[in-house]
Structure formats: C-alpha cells, structure tokens
Motif scaffolding. Structure first.
Motif, short mmCIF file in Angstrom:
data_model
loop_
_atom_site.label_atom_id
_atom_site.label_comp_id
_atom_site.label_asym_id
_atom_site.label_seq_id
_atom_site.Cartn_x
_atom_site.Cartn_y
_atom_site.Cartn_z
N GLU A 1 -4.19 -4.01 8.93
CA GLU A 1 -4.33 -3.29 7.66
C GLU A 1 -5.62 -2.49 7.60
O GLU A 1 -5.65 -1.40 7.03
CB GLU A 1 -4.28 -4.28 6.49
N CYS B 1 3.68 -9.47 0.66
CA CYS B 1 2.87 -8.31 1.06
C CYS B 1 3.73 -7.37 1.92
O CYS B 1 3.95 -7.63 3.10
CB CYS B 1 1.65 -8.78 1.84
N GLN C 1 0.85 -1.19 0.00
CA GLN C 1 0.00 0.00 0.00
C GLN C 1 0.89 1.25 0.00
O GLN C 1 0.70 2.17 -0.77
CB GLN C 1 -0.91 -0.01 1.23
N ASN D 1 -2.93 -8.39 9.27
CA ASN D 1 -2.11 -7.45 8.53
C ASN D 1 -2.37 -7.64 7.04
O ASN D 1 -3.26 -8.39 6.64
CB ASN D 1 -0.63 -7.59 8.91
N LEU D 2 -1.59 -6.96 6.19
CA LEU D 2 -1.85 -7.02 4.75
C LEU D 2 -1.70 -8.45 4.22
O LEU D 2 -2.50 -8.90 3.39
CB LEU D 2 -0.89 -6.08 4.01
N THR E 1 4.89 -4.52 4.16
CA THR E 1 4.48 -3.54 5.17
C THR E 1 5.72 -3.11 5.94
O THR E 1 6.73 -3.81 5.99
CB THR E 1 3.44 -4.12 6.14
N LYS F 1 -2.74 4.34 0.13
CA LYS F 1 -3.55 3.13 0.05
C LYS F 1 -3.98 2.88 -1.40
O LYS F 1 -4.51 3.77 -2.06
CB LYS F 1 -4.82 3.29 0.90
#
Length: 367
Positions: free
Chosen positions: A273, A264, A230, A280-281, A266, A239
């Motif tokens: 997320e 993913c 993101q 989380n993502l 982060t 985002k």
C-alpha cells in the motif's frame, strides 16, 4: 495453473474475535448479481448463498443491498433491504445459510452519485451525495442538506436493526469504491465546509454517525464490519491516505465509532500500500488499529476483476505466506467463488487441479 506448494492449513483455522466466531478464515466477497426482481431476493438467491455455505465458506457477505432511500440503488433487480417482501426474502436466505452451517452478513449500501437520473427502481429519484458531484467532479445535483444527511444516517440504522431482527450474524457497511459513504471520505466528491467536510478527519464524520447509529440499534455484541478502499470505480489510483500517518488519522474515528472488523478492498492483495513496506492495505489497517481485518483482491486468479474478462487459476502460496505472518485475519474470495461454489472445499481437500478458471459468462447466471 501454478501449483500451491504451501500448506493451506492456516486458511482453515477457526477465527475468534470479540463478537464473531467462524469455522475458518474464508469469506465470500460481496458481488452485485442483480437477480432480485423488484428488489426481492427469491429462492434462487437463497440457494446461491446456501451452496457456498454447504461447501465450507466461513462467512458470506451478501451483494450490496439498498437501504431505505429512493436513490439507494440503480437497477430494478438489485436487492433492497427494506420493505416486508424484501426483508422476508432475506430472512429466507439467512435460514438457508444457517441450515447449511454457515454465517452471513448483509452489505448495506447506498450508491450515492454513481446513480444516474432516471434509473430504476425509482425513475423520479435524483442521485444524492455530499456535494452533488459525480466521481469525475461534475456538478449534478444540489449538495445534501444537513437534514437529509441525518435522515440518511437513520436509514442505515434501520437497516442494521432489521438485519439483527431477521437473524443475520452481523452487518457490513459499504464505505468503498466511490459509493455514498466513500463520497463523503474523498476530497474530490466532498467539498463541504460544515461538520461533514473540511479535512481528512472531518470527512469521516458521516461514516462515524452511521456506525454510531447502527451500534445504537444493534447493541454492543453485534458485529459491525466496515469496508473501505483507496481506489474508486473511475480512478484506480485514487488515495484517501497517502501515508501510514494519514491512514491512521482516517481510521481512528471509525474505530472509536464502533467498527469491529475492517474489510480492506484492494484490486490485488499482494500489492504494497505504501513505499518501504510489503504490507498491503489490510496489513497496515491491522497494524494501525489492532482490529481484525479482511484482505481481498484477485485471490486465486491471475487476472484483475476490473477487466471483466476471464482469468486462470493461480497459486495460493503468496496469500498463505501473508496469512501465516499475521498480516491479515480473513481472506475474501470473489470471482473464484462466483464461478465455483465448491472452491473452498476443493482447496481444503487439496484438489487444486479441480479449481475452475473464471469465465465472465458466469456473471450471467446465478448458481
């Protein structure tokens, strides 16, 4: 440091997916090092990756490597993934890692509009992007033509074919952090109204074509990992998807195109997320797609990488708890492994007190 009290056994269980088998759940995160003069990884680069394989890393993802396009990277010592000399260098890296019992995939990369005019290795090459906009939205160049987009897709496909030919165990496509593929994803940098733009799903079209072209070249059984985020380098709060619903709409075309594993990205793996869930993502991505996922973000350290300063070691309890719950399948470790090639081995042997804190001086050498 905070002592890890939870058993780390789950981190060292083997991983088996449809196309990839690993001895454990640890992944070396891709980290740009810039120690490849003229884009060619030498013996020191091979030794750097071999050292991590010898110490038990389940899967190595290389630093970003430039596909065959004049403005794919910014810097004369960033490794390239085209040309006989560079590919021979990578073939040697693969040989060394395999001899040490490891597995390795290259991260295929184009920096897009983050490149500045006049930067090496090709000073005359202009940066390229979906709409010619910098990450801050400033107009820098003309938008890529459809012909240029198609040529770029083929450059990724050629890199994928070369990766398989020289013995890599899969590929990772870099679709994160505001680089080229991510510039197509993000509405701030993609203002196109043709098939490569428009709405959230339309903005995935370039990535879809890249994935499909890579799959065409490598066949049905070669793993394709896709890294996305993101956040962007200039906007940590950015985002692509504001809700799980939007994330599902974003991910579905990528799954259908042929992604096997999602990486993913982060900054802190423990952060939720979306509201009303601790996932989380990576957790959300696994829940929505059913695909295996890699989680990453300040693993084992008490400071974010984005500060570019030192960081102390910290407990792995929260990480292991999430892994035990099945929130994600694999764990990517960055700075901890950059600082300490023996990090995985020490964790497996319960030698947490021997783990090294991250010192930013480690960025200046290749070990």
């Amino acid at each position: 440091m905070s002592q890890t009290n939870t058993s780390t056994e789950s981190l060292f269980k083997s991983f088996h997916s449809e196309k990839l088998q690993l001895s454990n759940r640890t992944v070396m995160a891709p980290m740009t090092r810039g120690f490849s003069p003229n884009g060619v990884p030498g013996e020191d680069v091979a030794a750097y990756y071999r050292r991590r394989a010898e110490n038990g890393v389940g899967l190595i993802v290389t630093e970003g490597t430039g596909i065959n396009h004049p403005s794919s990277v910014s810097g004369a010592s960033i490794p390239l993934f085209h040309g006989e000399e560079s590919l021979n260098g990578w073939a040697n890296v693969v040989k060394e890692v395999h001899q040490a019992g490891g597995k390795i995939v290259p991260q295929l990369w184009h920096v897009g509009m983050t490149r500045k005019k006049g930067e090496l290795p090709n000073e005359e090459a202009f940066p390229v992007g979906p709409s010619g906009l910098s990450l801050s939205g400033k107009e820098i160049t003309e938008p890529m033509s459809e012909e240029e987009v198609v040529q770029m897709v083929e450059a990724y496909a050629q890199a994928a074919a070369d990766a398989k030919r020289i013995g890599f165990d899969g590929i990772e496509l870099h679709g994160a952090h505001g680089y080229l593929i991510d510039q197509f994803f993000w509405e701030n940098t993609n203002r196109r109204t043709d098939r490569y733009g428009g709405d959230l799903v339309g903005r995935t079209r370039f990535a879809v074509e890249v994935i499909e072209a890579c799959r065409r070249e490598v066949g049905p059984d070669f793993p394709i990992i896709f890294r996305f985020s993101q956040w962007k380098m200039n906007d940590f709060g950015a985002k692509l998807a504001n809700t799980p619903d939007e994330l599902e709409r974003f991910l579905e075309p990528l799954v259908n195109a042929g992604v096997d594993i999602f990486h993913c990205s982060t900054r802190r793996f423990w952060e939720p997320e979306f509201e009303a869930s601790d996932l989380n993502l990576a957790g959300w991505t696994k829940k929505l797609t059913g695909k295996p996922v890699i989680s990453v973000g300040s693993v084992g350290l008490d400071g974010e990488f984005t500060s570019f300063s030192g960081a102390g070691t910290t407990s792995l309890d929260g990480l292991i708890d999430r892994l035990d719950l099945g929130e994600f399948d694999l764990v990517a470790i960055g700075r901890s492994l950059l600082q300490d090639p023996e990090w995985v081995r020490k964790v497996e042997e319960g030698k947490a007190n021997d783990l090294l804190p991250f010192d930013k001086e480690a960025l200046k050498k290749l070990y």
